[in-house]
Design a protein around this motif. Structure first.
Motif, PDB file in Angstrom:
ATOM      1  N   ASN A 276       0.848  -1.200   0.000  1.00 36.68           N
ATOM      2  CA  ASN A 276       0.000   0.000   0.000  1.00 36.68           C
ATOM      3  C   ASN A 276       0.871   1.232   0.000  1.00 36.68           C
ATOM      4  O   ASN A 276       1.603   1.494   0.947  1.00 36.68           O
ATOM      5  CB  ASN A 276      -0.920  -0.015   1.223  1.00 36.68           C
ATOM      6  N   ILE A 277       0.800   2.016  -1.072  1.00 37.15           N
ATOM      7  CA  ILE A 277       1.582   3.234  -1.190  1.00 37.15           C
ATOM      8  C   ILE A 277       0.631   4.415  -1.354  1.00 37.15           C
ATOM      9  O   ILE A 277      -0.099   4.495  -2.349  1.00 37.15           O
ATOM     10  CB  ILE A 277       2.588   3.149  -2.366  1.00 37.15           C
ATOM     11  N   ALA A 278       0.607   5.277  -0.353  1.00 40.47           N
ATOM     12  CA  ALA A 278      -0.258   6.470  -0.349  1.00 40.47           C
ATOM     13  C   ALA A 278      -1.715   6.095  -0.581  1.00 40.47           C
ATOM     14  O   ALA A 278      -2.438   6.760  -1.335  1.00 40.47           O
ATOM     15  CB  ALA A 278       0.222   7.475  -1.390  1.00 40.47           C
TER      16      ALA A 278
ATOM     17  N   MET B  24       9.350  -2.381   3.196  1.00 40.78           N
ATOM     18  CA  MET B  24       8.641  -2.538   4.466  1.00 40.78           C
ATOM     19  C   MET B  24       7.644  -3.687   4.422  1.00 40.78           C
ATOM     20  O   MET B  24       7.485  -4.427   5.398  1.00 40.78           O
ATOM     21  CB  MET B  24       7.944  -1.230   4.830  1.00 40.78           C
ATOM     22  N   ALA B  25       7.000  -3.877   3.263  1.00 42.50           N
ATOM     23  CA  ALA B  25       5.950  -4.899   3.165  1.00 42.50           C
ATOM     24  C   ALA B  25       6.490  -6.313   3.330  1.00 42.50           C
ATOM     25  O   ALA B  25       5.805  -7.185   3.881  1.00 42.50           O
ATOM     26  CB  ALA B  25       5.236  -4.765   1.821  1.00 42.50           C
ATOM     27  N   ILE B  26       7.707  -6.551   2.871  1.00 35.93           N
ATOM     28  CA  ILE B  26       8.230  -7.925   2.921  1.00 35.93           C
ATOM     29  C   ILE B  26       8.651  -8.342   4.321  1.00 35.93           C
ATOM     30  O   ILE B  26       9.060  -9.485   4.532  1.00 35.93           O
ATOM     31  CB  ILE B  26       9.405  -8.107   1.935  1.00 35.93           C
TER      32      ILE B  26
ATOM     33  N   ASN C 245      19.382  -7.286   5.926  1.00 31.95           N
ATOM     34  CA  ASN C 245      20.026  -7.784   4.707  1.00 31.95           C
ATOM     35  C   ASN C 245      19.110  -7.692   3.496  1.00 31.95           C
ATOM     36  O   ASN C 245      18.843  -8.681   2.815  1.00 31.95           O
ATOM     37  CB  ASN C 245      20.529  -9.222   4.901  1.00 31.95           C
ATOM     38  N   ILE C 246      18.644  -6.471   3.209  1.00 32.95           N
ATOM     39  CA  ILE C 246      17.769  -6.217   2.071  1.00 32.95           C
ATOM     40  C   ILE C 246      18.499  -5.303   1.092  1.00 32.95           C
ATOM     41  O   ILE C 246      19.020  -4.252   1.472  1.00 32.95           O
ATOM     42  CB  ILE C 246      16.428  -5.611   2.508  1.00 32.95           C
TER      43      ILE C 246
ATOM     44  N   GLN D 109       6.862   0.839  12.186  1.00 31.73           N
ATOM     45  CA  GLN D 109       5.751  -0.057  11.863  1.00 31.73           C
ATOM     46  C   GLN D 109       6.008  -1.404  12.504  1.00 31.73           C
ATOM     47  O   GLN D 109       6.996  -1.605  13.204  1.00 31.73           O
ATOM     48  CB  GLN D 109       5.590  -0.195  10.352  1.00 31.73           C
ATOM     49  N   ASN D 110       5.080  -2.331  12.257  1.00 28.43           N
ATOM     50  CA  ASN D 110       5.184  -3.680  12.835  1.00 28.43           C
ATOM     51  C   ASN D 110       5.336  -3.629  14.350  1.00 28.43           C
ATOM     52  O   ASN D 110       6.203  -4.267  14.927  1.00 28.43           O
ATOM     53  CB  ASN D 110       6.361  -4.458  12.220  1.00 28.43           C
ATOM     54  N   GLY D 111       4.468  -2.825  15.012  1.00 29.70           N
ATOM     55  CA  GLY D 111       4.545  -2.726  16.458  1.00 29.70           C
ATOM     56  C   GLY D 111       5.837  -2.087  16.921  1.00 29.70           C
ATOM     57  O   GLY D 111       6.361  -2.413  17.978  1.00 29.70           O
ATOM     58  N   SER D 112       6.358  -1.161  16.116  1.00 32.90           N
ATOM     59  CA  SER D 112       7.577  -0.398  16.427  1.00 32.90           C
ATOM     60  C   SER D 112       8.846  -1.241  16.358  1.00 32.90           C
ATOM     61  O   SER D 112       9.904  -0.806  16.774  1.00 32.90           O
ATOM     62  CB  SER D 112       7.475   0.258  17.821  1.00 32.90           C
TER      63      SER D 112
END
Length: 584
Positions: free
Chosen positions: A37-39, A115-117, A129-130, A179-182
């Motif tokens: 989800n982007i914008a 972020m989504a992955i 390691n991305i 994100q992801n609960g900080s």
């Protein structure tokens, strides 16, 4: 090689069973469409997971040339073969109609996929390691994405001329966010980044990109050449800051005359770009070369314990000869991490070399983190289908195994860990205090909702160190505490108060000092023994960094030991306050 087809993602990942002989293996393999989800707009991307891939392997996010069918390009470009051979998670972006746009929107799309992955819905990756890759007209998208969020990517490589001048967007940055609960913090800081460009010629835009990345990497002149690169700008040999936590390693490489994509060219560029990892810490993330345990002489041990294949890495410095006994430090990774990644993240093996002790890195059991989600996220004190996994029994069995083969000083056995591993270290401090002499927890302490087994308490009470970030929402809260000089979440606060009571410490008898970035709070007993020490790290989220390994050993572990009578001692004195009661 099987022909690729796009599979459907399961609606209920919890329906997939776990093979206890390979508990860290992905439950899915093949190609899948996912959404980012982007914008407020959903955009799809293609995920490829090689068969039998383990979690936490490197991730490659690719902006391919526009006008190609994603599945066909995945095969024809060599990207699939690269992922299979190098054991990578692979993510292919999809341009909208009209091709890639250089106004920044597609760069934001690539960063949103980053972020989504990490959602841990279908597999487990690490933010450490991305890597970004751009091909053809997708090259500029990868450069713009890395330019906007440099401190999150671990490396960047591209094939083909850039279609926009990076110097025009030099100040572009993504928004700082959590994100992801900080657990995932996006700092979007400008910093060093390993970069490699393959182009036909050094045109205006390529020169601008080279100059941009040279400035970020503090590159030195003149350039070198080799390993398939015609120009290599190395980082300056002059160092102003310590390299304990970050290493100045980022080069800018350019290959001229050939921008064709092939498995050979992909492997050559990945061979350099994939060396780096970007680990969390205070301030921004730290870039370092990846230290693979086997490359440094660590030995992987695997045993069937409690019906599950369990493993750990053992690191024995050459100086730890069998003619005498040596301390043992057990280091436990966080949720979703692995023994291999924690070996690299902590750099504890370097402390072991300098201070002469043996260290082991065990791998956690598994747990279902989300309703309907994966049942094999690596996690200490988790459960499988409602049955708790006895990780305390595993640690005891591992230590006994190590002691049967290596010269271990039973009076100097210590435990440390981060996040879920920090919780595990704290559990061991109360449920295996007969085995361990002292425990250090980093960004995690006992939390009743996160420990899915019950263990009897042991005697005696042992000293505890707790380190966490001031910005760690899993540990700290905003505001003031009526009794403590810092504010923790309620569950951790209760744990601190209970430790004060068990160790018979006066809450008002506290010592405080600061060695930036850590502010220390120490409660000594009547003899002055630091039975409970808390360190709050400035500007740090949910993380730990290599210097914590040095601090934990030099300033904490090394001062505590058990004498020949098994009495707990500190710096030559018997700790009288716990010898009388020995209460559990």
């Amino acid at each position: 090689m099987d022909k690729l087809t796009v599979k459907s993602l399961p609606e209920d990942m919890a329906s997939l069973p776990v093979d206890f002989t390979e508990p860290n293996r992905t439950l899915l393999h093949g190609c899948f469409w996912e959404q980012a989800n982007i914008a407020g707009k959903e955009r799809k991307f293609l995920t490829y997971i090689p068969k039998d891939l383990e979690y936490c392997q490197p991730c490659l996010v690719v902006a391919p040339p526009s006008g190609h069918d994603p599945l066909t390009y995945l095969e024809a470009s060599g990207l699939r073969a690269l992922a299979d051979q190098e054991r990578l998670f692979l993510f292919l972006l999809v341009p909208e109609k009209g091709g890639w746009q250089t106004d920044g929107g597609d760069a934001d799309y690539m960063n949103t996929v980053y972020m989504a992955i990490q959602r841990r819905d279908f597999y487990v990756t690490m933010q450490d390691n991305i890597y970004a890759c751009g091909i053809g007209d997708g090259a500029v998208i990868a450069h713009q994405a890395a330019q906007r969020m440099t401190s999150e990517w671990s490396g960047l490589f591209s094939f083909g001329a850039l279609t926009r001048n990076l110097l025009e967007t030099r100040d572009a940055r993504a928004a700082s966010q959590e994100q992801n609960g900080s657990e995932l913090r996006i700092a979007a800081v400008k910093c060093q980044l390993p970069v490699w460009l393959a182009v036909t010629s050094m045109d205006e835009h390529t020169a601008a990109a080279v100059n941009y990345w040279k400035a970020e990497n503090h590159a030195a002149e003149p350039p070198l050449s080799g390993q398939g690169a015609d120009l290599i700008w190395m980082p300056s040999p002059v160092r102003r800051y310590s390299e304990v936590n970050e290493e100045q390693i980022a080069q800018v490489r350019v290959t001229l005359g050939n921008e064709d994509v092939s498995l050979e060219s992909l492997r050559r560029m990945w061979g350099y770009i994939g060396l780096a990892r970007r680990h969390r810490g205070y301030g921004q993330k730290n870039l370092r070369y990846f230290k693979r345990p086997s490359d440094l002489g660590a030995v992987l041990q695997q045993r069937e314990i409690g019906g599950m294949d369990r493993l750990w890495y053992e690191y024995v410095p050459e100086s730890c000869t069998p003619d005498r006994k040596w301390p043992l430090v057990v280091a436990m990774h966080g949720r979703g991490g692995t023994a291999e990644t924690f070996f690299d993240l902590t750099n504890l093996f370097q402390v072991a070399e300098a201070r002469k002790f043996i260290t082991v890195f065990p791998q956690a059991g598994i747990h279902q983190q989300k309703p309907g989600g994966l049942k094999n996220v690596l996690y200490w004190n988790g459960s499988y289908e409602g049955t708790p996994i006895d990780d305390v029994a595993f640690i005891r069995a591992m230590v006994a195994d190590v002691e049967s083969r290596l010269p271990i000083d039973q009076g100097r056995i210590y435990a440390c860990g981060q996040s879920s591993g920090g919780i595990m270290a704290d559990v061991l401090s109360t449920c295996a205090s007969d085995l361990f002499t002292a425990c250090a927890s980093w960004s995690g302490m006992y939390h009743p909702k996160k420990v899915h087994g019950t263990y009897p308490r042991t005697a005696p009470v042992i000293p505890t160190l707790f380190l966490c970030g001031a910005e760690d929402a899993f540990c700290t809260e905003r505001g003031e505490d009526p009794e403590l000089p810092f504010r923790l979440i309620p569950e951790l606060r209760r744990d601190i108060m209970e430790k004060l009571e068990r160790c018979q410490l006066d809450i008002k008898r506290i010592q405080t000092w600061t060695t930036d970035p850590i502010t220390w709070y120490c409660w000594p007993d009547e003899q002055g023994v630091p039975m409970l020490t808390v360190g709050i790290v400035r500007d740090m989220p949910h993380a730990n960094y290599p210097e914590e390994s040095w601090i934990s050993y030099d300033q904490f572990f090394s001062g505590f030991y058990r004498n020949e009578k098994s009495q707990l001692c500190w710096r030559g004195k018997i700790i009288e306050s716990i010898q009388d009661t020995g209460k559990a």
